[in-house]
Every structure is written in structure tokens, then in C-alpha cells.
Design an enzyme around this catalytic site. Structure first.
Site, mmCIF file in Angstrom:
data_model
loop_
_atom_site.group_PDB
_atom_site.id
_atom_site.type_symbol
_atom_site.label_atom_id
_atom_site.label_comp_id
_atom_site.label_asym_id
_atom_site.label_seq_id
_atom_site.Cartn_x
_atom_site.Cartn_y
_atom_site.Cartn_z
ATOM 1 C CG HIS A 194 55.730 -87.541 -48.108
ATOM 2 N ND1 HIS A 194 54.835 -87.770 -48.535
ATOM 3 C CD2 HIS A 194 55.194 -87.750 -46.350
ATOM 4 C CE1 HIS A 194 54.186 -89.088 -48.336
ATOM 5 N NE2 HIS A 194 53.930 -89.214 -47.013
ATOM 6 C CB ALA A 195 55.234 -85.792 -52.597
#
Length: 91
Positions: free
Chosen positions: A18-19
Site C-alpha cells: 500500500h502507500a
């Protein structure tokens, strides 16, 4: 002459790529002269680009191939594999 190397590694952290882990991985890759890519199934991403990494949608348990090409390819590949294998140092 540029070196090219690759190896497989499994995404182990619970939330996948994810980010936050994508940003950490991109920052790491930008420290090397070599071009580093991640390949998952039919998709390939420039590992120094957060957006490209997010487009892979790599979740926990997915296997990715780390490909590095350049003067410091072996060192770069080992650093990327270590970061991924350590769950991007989350939790």
C-alpha cells in the site's frame, strides 16, 4: 558493463504493497544507480515510482520478481528483497 539480476520474493506484510511501503520502497530504489523493477504476473512496475508500485496491487502472499540492471544491480536487488522480506519494517 551493466549487471542484470533478478530474484523472487513474497509480500509478507498484512496490508500488502500500500502507500506507505510503496513510498519506502521507491525512496530506497532512488538511492541506487541501477534501474529496478518489480514484476507480478503480467504487470511490471518501475520500483522508484510510488504510483507504478501501487498499480501492481500486490497483496500479502503475492510473489513478485525483483529485477535490477546497472552498475550496482546486485546491491540494489539485495536491499529491495530485504525490505520486502522484512514486511517494509511495518509493525
Amino acid at each position: 558493463m551493466a549487471t542484470r539480476c533478478s530474484t523472487q520474493v513474497t509480500i509478507v506484510n498484512a496490508l500488502g504493497l500500500h502507500a506507505r511501503p510503496a513510498a519506502r520502497l521507491a525512496q530506497l530504489c532512488q538511492q541506487f544507480h541501477s534501474r529496478i523493477e518489480l514484476r507480478q504476473e503480467t504487470k511490471t512496475a518501475d520500483a522508484s515510482s510510488v504510483l507504478a508500485l501501487l498499480m501492481l496491487a500486490s497483496s500479502q502472499g503475492k510473489s513478485v520478481e525483483v529485477i535490477a540492471e546497472g552498475d550496482d544491480a546486485e546491491t540494489a536487488m539485495q536491499a529491495v528483497v530485504q525490505l520486502i522480506a522484512n514486511g517494509f519494517e511495518e509493525g
